[in-house]
Enzyme design. Structure first.
Site, PDB file in Angstrom:
ATOM      1  N   MET A   1       0.767  -1.076  -0.003  1.00  0.00           N
ATOM      2  CA  MET A   1       0.010   0.061   0.113  1.00  0.00           C
ATOM      3  C   MET A   1       0.927   1.259  -0.038  1.00  0.00           C
ATOM      4  SD  MET A   1      -2.832   1.635   2.917  1.00  0.00           S
ATOM      5  CE  MET A   1      -2.280   0.423   4.138  1.00  0.00           C
ATOM      6  N   PRO A   2       0.962   2.028  -1.219  1.00  0.00           N
ATOM      7  CA  PRO A   2       1.952   3.219  -1.168  1.00  0.00           C
ATOM      8  C   PRO A   2       1.250   4.245  -0.392  1.00  0.00           C
ATOM      9  CG  PRO A   2       1.413   2.398  -3.403  1.00  0.00           C
ATOM     10  CD  PRO A   2       0.689   1.517  -2.383  1.00  0.00           C
ATOM     11  N   ILE A   3       2.037   4.986   0.277  1.00  0.00           N
ATOM     12  CA  ILE A   3       1.389   6.133   0.927  1.00  0.00           C
ATOM     13  C   ILE A   3       2.264   7.482   0.765  1.00  0.00           C
ATOM     14  CG2 ILE A   3       1.051   7.185   3.310  1.00  0.00           C
ATOM     15  CD1 ILE A   3       0.843   4.519   4.431  1.00  0.00           C
ATOM     16  N   VAL A  38      -5.213   1.115  -3.511  1.00  0.00           N
ATOM     17  CA  VAL A  38      -4.430   1.126  -2.339  1.00  0.00           C
ATOM     18  C   VAL A  38      -3.549   2.185  -2.216  1.00  0.00           C
ATOM     19  CG1 VAL A  38      -4.596  -1.396  -2.638  1.00  0.00           C
ATOM     20  CG2 VAL A  38      -2.827  -0.003  -3.825  1.00  0.00           C
ATOM     21  N   THR A  40      -2.717   5.852  -0.886  1.00  0.00           N
ATOM     22  CA  THR A  40      -3.204   6.973   0.139  1.00  0.00           C
ATOM     23  C   THR A  40      -2.490   7.862   0.043  1.00  0.00           C
ATOM     24  OG1 THR A  40      -3.707   5.077   1.812  1.00  0.00           O
ATOM     25  CG2 THR A  40      -3.476   7.348   2.522  1.00  0.00           C
TER      26      THR A  40
END
Length: 59
Positions: A1-3, A38, A40
């Site tokens: 999950m890239p933030i 995914v 954020t």
């Protein structure tokens, strides 16, 4: 999950922020081969009085 965490001076319009997160999401999806769901993005808007460059506040 890239933030992604974006720090920027306050004052941008809601439309500008919408365009930014759309573009960032699109690039992350393409580059990392993930689904948009995914990704954020957190936008921190900084007051000019809380940021300095070259020893001077941005006010």
């Amino acid at each position: 999950m890239p933030i992604l965490h974006v720090h920027m001076l306050e004052g941008r319009t809601l439309e500008q922020k919408k365009r930014l997160v759309e573009a960032l999401t699109e690039d992350v999806v393409k580059i990392l081969n993930v689904k948009p769901e995914v990704v954020t993005i957190i936008i921190d808007e900084l007051k000019r009085s809380n940021l300095a460059k070259k020893g001077e506040l941005f006010v």
